[in-house]
Design a protein around this motif. Sequence first.
Motif, mmCIF file in Angstrom:
data_model
loop_
_atom_site.group_PDB
_atom_site.id
_atom_site.type_symbol
_atom_site.label_atom_id
_atom_site.label_comp_id
_atom_site.label_asym_id
_atom_site.label_seq_id
_atom_site.Cartn_x
_atom_site.Cartn_y
_atom_site.Cartn_z
ATOM 1 N N LYS A 70 13.805 36.908 -37.839
ATOM 2 C CA LYS A 70 14.896 37.638 -38.495
ATOM 3 C C LYS A 70 14.707 39.142 -38.340
ATOM 4 C CE LYS A 70 15.931 34.174 -42.010
ATOM 5 N NZ LYS A 70 15.888 33.851 -43.452
ATOM 6 N N LYS A 73 15.563 40.225 -34.852
ATOM 7 C CA LYS A 73 17.007 40.234 -34.647
ATOM 8 C C LYS A 73 17.632 41.478 -35.282
ATOM 9 C CE LYS A 73 21.128 37.438 -35.222
ATOM 10 N NZ LYS A 73 21.709 36.222 -35.785
ATOM 11 N N GLU A 74 17.177 41.858 -36.489
ATOM 12 C CA GLU A 74 17.690 43.053 -37.142
ATOM 13 C C GLU A 74 17.392 44.307 -36.325
ATOM 14 O OE1 GLU A 74 16.329 43.437 -41.156
ATOM 15 O OE2 GLU A 74 17.077 41.451 -41.720
ATOM 16 N N LYS A 76 16.872 44.459 -33.128
ATOM 17 C CA LYS A 76 17.655 44.405 -31.900
ATOM 18 C C LYS A 76 19.107 44.809 -32.185
ATOM 19 C CE LYS A 76 18.751 41.234 -28.139
ATOM 20 N NZ LYS A 76 18.627 39.853 -27.649
ATOM 21 N N ASP A 77 19.652 44.343 -33.297
ATOM 22 C CA ASP A 77 21.033 44.694 -33.650
ATOM 23 C C ASP A 77 21.154 46.195 -33.959
ATOM 24 O OD1 ASP A 77 21.764 42.074 -33.324
ATOM 25 O OD2 ASP A 77 21.742 41.579 -35.478
ATOM 26 N N LYS A 78 20.171 46.748 -34.667
ATOM 27 C CA LYS A 78 20.223 48.168 -34.984
ATOM 28 C C LYS A 78 20.098 49.031 -33.733
ATOM 29 C CE LYS A 78 18.660 48.060 -39.750
ATOM 30 N NZ LYS A 78 17.636 48.483 -40.723
ATOM 31 N N SER A 79 19.242 48.620 -32.803
ATOM 32 C CA SER A 79 19.097 49.397 -31.569
ATOM 33 C C SER A 79 20.348 49.295 -30.727
ATOM 34 C CB SER A 79 17.864 48.939 -30.783
ATOM 35 O OG SER A 79 18.041 47.620 -30.315
ATOM 36 N N ALA A 80 21.045 48.162 -30.771
ATOM 37 C CA ALA A 80 22.293 48.021 -30.031
ATOM 38 C C ALA A 80 23.383 48.872 -30.667
ATOM 39 C CB ALA A 80 22.722 46.571 -29.983
ATOM 40 N N ALA A 81 23.373 48.980 -32.009
ATOM 41 C CA ALA A 81 24.370 49.783 -32.704
ATOM 42 C C ALA A 81 24.154 51.277 -32.440
ATOM 43 C CB ALA A 81 24.328 49.493 -34.205
ATOM 44 N N ARG A 84 25.593 52.538 -29.068
ATOM 45 C CA ARG A 84 27.061 52.663 -28.959
ATOM 46 C C ARG A 84 27.476 53.994 -29.398
ATOM 47 N NH1 ARG A 84 28.944 46.884 -31.447
ATOM 48 N NH2 ARG A 84 27.794 45.644 -29.989
#
Length: 84
Positions: A70, A73-74, A76-81, A84
């Motif tokens: 988990k 995943k968090e 990875k999501d924050k680095s993707a955000a 952008r």
Amino acid sequence: MRLSFLTKIPLLALLLLSQPLFAQQPVANGVEMADQLRADGKIWVVVAVVAAVFAGIILYLVRLDRQIGKLEKEVKDKSAAVRR
């Protein structure tokens, strides 16, 4: 003190050759504690305790793996955000 490679070889050979000698020493009367536990039927209590400990360790590791997943995943999501 640092040993050279040529002095390590005899020490390593002595170590490797002495291990089987120590492992083959016979036990005179067996293991009395295990024989007594087996005779009393208490060996199953020991087996149950060991199994419970292993089950606890496995459950802990599975739970820890899920938590780490988990968190990964968090991150990875924050680095993707951020990209952008």
